[in-house]
Design a protein around this motif. Structure first.
Motif, short mmCIF file in Angstrom:
data_model
loop_
_atom_site.label_atom_id
_atom_site.label_comp_id
_atom_site.label_asym_id
_atom_site.label_seq_id
_atom_site.Cartn_x
_atom_site.Cartn_y
_atom_site.Cartn_z
N ASP A 113 0.83 -1.22 0.00
CA ASP A 113 0.00 0.00 0.00
C ASP A 113 0.85 1.25 0.00
OD1 ASP A 113 -2.07 -1.70 0.10
OD2 ASP A 113 -2.55 -1.39 2.23
N ARG A 114 2.08 1.11 0.40
CA ARG A 114 3.02 2.25 0.43
C ARG A 114 4.08 2.09 -0.64
NH1 ARG A 114 1.97 6.71 3.72
NH2 ARG A 114 0.59 6.03 5.36
N ARG A 115 3.77 1.32 -1.64
CA ARG A 115 4.76 1.00 -2.69
C ARG A 115 6.04 0.43 -2.08
NH1 ARG A 115 0.65 1.52 -4.94
NH2 ARG A 115 0.14 2.85 -6.72
N SER A 168 9.92 1.96 -2.67
CA SER A 168 9.88 3.40 -2.98
C SER A 168 10.67 4.23 -1.98
CB SER A 168 8.42 3.88 -3.03
OG SER A 168 7.84 3.76 -1.74
N GLY A 169 11.62 3.58 -1.29
CA GLY A 169 12.50 4.33 -0.39
C GLY A 169 11.92 4.52 0.99
N GLY A 170 12.47 5.48 1.69
CA GLY A 170 12.03 5.73 3.06
C GLY A 170 10.60 6.22 3.09
N ASP A 171 9.82 5.69 4.05
CA ASP A 171 8.43 6.11 4.20
C ASP A 171 8.42 7.53 4.76
OD1 ASP A 171 5.81 6.61 5.11
OD2 ASP A 171 5.42 4.45 5.18
N GLN A 172 7.99 8.46 3.90
CA GLN A 172 8.10 9.88 4.25
C GLN A 172 7.22 10.27 5.43
OE1 GLN A 172 10.60 11.93 2.65
NE2 GLN A 172 11.03 9.75 2.33
N TYR A 208 14.31 8.59 10.19
CA TYR A 208 12.98 7.96 10.19
C TYR A 208 12.73 7.37 11.57
CZ TYR A 208 13.35 8.49 5.15
OH TYR A 208 13.49 9.02 3.88
N TYR A 258 8.38 0.18 -9.37
CA TYR A 258 9.31 1.25 -8.97
C TYR A 258 10.42 0.76 -8.04
CZ TYR A 258 5.96 4.56 -10.92
OH TYR A 258 5.14 5.24 -11.77
N GLY A 292 15.44 5.68 -1.81
CA GLY A 292 16.25 4.71 -1.06
C GLY A 292 16.03 3.29 -1.56
N THR A 312 14.75 10.08 -6.07
CA THR A 312 13.76 11.14 -5.88
C THR A 312 14.21 12.14 -4.83
OG1 THR A 312 12.65 9.90 -4.15
CG2 THR A 312 11.83 9.57 -6.38
N VAL A 347 12.31 15.56 -2.72
CA VAL A 347 11.62 15.49 -1.42
C VAL A 347 12.55 15.93 -0.27
CG1 VAL A 347 9.96 13.71 -2.10
CG2 VAL A 347 12.16 13.00 -1.12
N SER A 352 15.95 15.23 0.24
CA SER A 352 16.78 14.17 0.79
C SER A 352 17.86 13.79 -0.22
CB SER A 352 15.92 12.95 1.13
OG SER A 352 16.72 11.93 1.71
N PHE A 353 18.81 13.01 0.21
CA PHE A 353 19.82 12.46 -0.70
C PHE A 353 20.56 11.37 0.04
CE2 PHE A 353 21.52 16.22 1.43
CZ PHE A 353 22.71 15.74 1.98
C1 2NE Z 1 6.86 5.41 -6.03
C2 2NE Z 1 5.91 6.35 -6.73
C3 2NE Z 1 6.57 6.93 -7.99
C4 2NE Z 1 4.67 5.53 -7.14
O1 2NE Z 1 3.71 6.36 -7.74
P1 2NE Z 1 2.19 5.78 -7.93
O2 2NE Z 1 1.45 6.85 -8.67
O3 2NE Z 1 2.24 4.43 -8.54
O4 2NE Z 1 1.61 5.57 -6.47
P2 2NE Z 1 1.21 6.66 -5.38
O5 2NE Z 1 -0.24 6.95 -5.47
O6 2NE Z 1 2.14 7.82 -5.42
O7 2NE Z 1 1.54 5.87 -4.04
C5 2NE Z 1 0.63 4.92 -3.51
C6 2NE Z 1 0.58 5.14 -2.03
O8 2NE Z 1 1.86 4.88 -1.50
C7 2NE Z 1 2.32 5.99 -0.77
C8 2NE Z 1 1.64 7.17 -1.42
O9 2NE Z 1 1.62 8.28 -0.57
C9 2NE Z 1 0.26 6.59 -1.68
O10 2NE Z 1 -0.46 6.62 -0.47
P3 2NE Z 1 -2.07 6.84 -0.46
O11 2NE Z 1 -2.32 8.10 -1.21
O12 2NE Z 1 -2.65 5.63 -1.13
O13 2NE Z 1 -2.40 6.93 1.00
N1 2NE Z 1 3.77 6.08 -0.89
C10 2NE Z 1 4.52 5.75 -1.96
N2 2NE Z 1 5.79 5.96 -1.70
C11 2NE Z 1 5.88 6.41 -0.46
C12 2NE Z 1 6.96 6.80 0.38
N3 2NE Z 1 8.25 6.74 -0.03
N4 2NE Z 1 6.67 7.26 1.63
C13 2NE Z 1 5.40 7.29 2.05
N5 2NE Z 1 4.34 6.94 1.32
C14 2NE Z 1 4.59 6.49 0.07
C15 2NE Z 1 5.46 7.51 -5.82
O14 2NE Z 1 4.63 6.99 -4.81
C16 2NE Z 1 6.60 8.23 -5.21
O15 2NE Z 1 7.22 9.09 -5.83
N6 2NE Z 1 6.86 7.97 -3.92
C17 2NE Z 1 7.82 8.70 -3.12
C18 2NE Z 1 9.22 8.25 -3.42
C19 2NE Z 1 10.21 8.96 -2.52
O16 2NE Z 1 10.38 10.15 -2.62
N7 2NE Z 1 10.88 8.25 -1.61
C20 2NE Z 1 11.75 8.77 -0.61
C21 2NE Z 1 13.12 9.16 -1.17
S1 2NE Z 1 14.29 9.64 0.10
C22 2NE Z 1 14.88 8.11 0.64
O17 2NE Z 1 14.32 7.09 0.37
C23 2NE Z 1 16.09 8.05 1.51
C24 2NE Z 1 17.16 8.89 1.32
O18 2NE Z 1 17.14 9.78 0.35
C25 2NE Z 1 18.25 8.85 2.17
C26 2NE Z 1 18.30 7.91 3.17
C27 2NE Z 1 17.21 7.06 3.36
C28 2NE Z 1 16.12 7.12 2.53
#
Ligand code: 2NE
Length: 272
Positions: A31-33, A72-76, A84, A116, A120, A142, A146, A148-149
């Motif tokens: 549900d959170r990808r 999809s990486g860290g849950d924002q 986190y 995807y 992270g 991404t 958002v 982050s890096f």
């Molecule tokens: C992954 C992506 C592109 C998918 O898009 P789509 O259109 O297929 O799905 P949607 O509707 O965006 O996502 C479905 C549900 O999953 C949640 C969304 O909020 C949504 O929730 P509801 O509206 O159904 O309630 N969801 C998805 N990814 C989530 C996340 N990462 N955190 C919390 N909720 C999430 C699209 O969903 C997307 O772009 N997601 C965000 C990707 C992102 O920016 N990730 C974090 C990067 S920073 C990181 O991971 C990191 C770092 O940089 C450094 C150290 C540690 C971690």
């Protein structure tokens, strides 16, 4: 599902095909990808540790539930000022420990990616030994979008895989790339139709399982050694000690010590 110590997994699924020597670790937050929170990472670390210690396991598949995302990486929604945070009162970036664990684990880890692999989650597939992608896979960072890096493995290993110019592109522009583009860039080993993803991944696992576990262990250490600096040397050095313990020469030193006599190394060759 319970892990080996009887603890329940909440965020992941951990399975073993023992006869095959294959373990499969799945992030189970579709549900959170398949975004990870600290709890997810803690469970992943427990499972990877178990697979490492289990002598019957030779290769580990790392994947996410469903076809929409590997991770999809860290849950924002769990992100705070220190990283986190979930059940703990403090934040953390424990996914960095997981990356190191996968990199150092002396068995191949294969990322099986459908959908995807971003943020992270993209870094997690990059630290795996091999990536098998479905034709619906999408890759990218991404972070800069958002706030982050990942300036650790997220930057250095990426730069090794795709080259510094492409790595800068991936981080500065934060674009997404389809599976074919990712394959051309050197991010993935192969791309297969989604419906054949698991079958193809298992085929690769079986081919690996046919080969010498020690040779594979050393090859993993060797490929990582230069990039990992002192830690890379420590890993390959530890492998050398491991092999040496199995020899008569290594054993003579220990046996002599335990028998309170001088060791006799005279019979061992001083190889050219
Ligand atoms: C992954 C992506 C592109 C998918 O898009 P789509 O259109 O297929 O799905 P949607 O509707 O965006 O996502 C479905 C549900 O999953 C949640 C969304 O909020 C949504 O929730 P509801 O509206 O159904 O309630 N969801 C998805 N990814 C989530 C996340 N990462 N955190 C919390 N909720 C999430 C699209 O969903 C997307 O772009 N997601 C965000 C990707 C992102 O920016 N990730 C974090 C990067 S920073 C990181 O991971 C990191 C770092 O940089 C450094 C150290 C540690 C971690």
């Amino acid at each position: 599902a319970l892990d080996e110590s009887g603890k329940e997994f909440i965020d992941i699924i951990y399975e073993k095909a023992v006869g095959e020597g294959i373990a499969k670790i799945t992030i189970n937050r579709p549900d959170r990808r398949n975004a990870f929170r600290p709890q997810t990472v803690k469970e992943l670390m427990r499972a990877f540790n178990d697979a490492r210690d289990d002598n019957s396991i030779g290769v580990i598949i790392f994947t996410g539930t469903g076809t929409k995302a590997f991770c999809s990486g860290g849950d924002q929604s769990f992100r705070g000022k220190e990283g986190y945070a979930d059940y703990d009162s403090f934040g953390r970036l424990n996914v960095l420990d997981l990356q190191v664990q996968i990199r150092r684990l002396p068995k191949p880890v294969i990322a099986m990616v459908a959908g995807y692999a971003v943020g992270g989650g993209h870094v997690l597939h990059m630290v795996c030994d091999i990536t098998i992608a479905a034709d619906n896979a999408v890759f990218g960072q991404t972070g800069p979008k958002v706030g982050s890096f990942d300036a650790g493995f997220g930057a250095s290993i990426m730069s090794r895989l795709v080259g510094p110019k492409r790595a800068r592109e991936m981080w500065y522009l934060a674009r997404f790339y389809n599976a074919t583009e990712a394959e051309k860039m050197g991010l993935v080993n192969t791309v297969v139709p989604l419906e054949r993803l698991e079958e193809e991944t298992i085929k690769w696992c079986r081919e690996i399982m046919r080969n010498s576990p020690m040779a594979i262990r050393l090859c993993k250490s060797a490929v990582n050694a230069a990039d990992d600096g002192h830690l890379g040397l420590q890993q390959i050095g530890g492998d050398a000690t491991l092999l040496f313990y199995g020899t008569d020469e290594g054993s003579e030193g220990k046996t002599a010590y335990l028998e309170r006599r001088k060791p006799d190394f005279s019979k061992f060759p001083r190889l050219p």
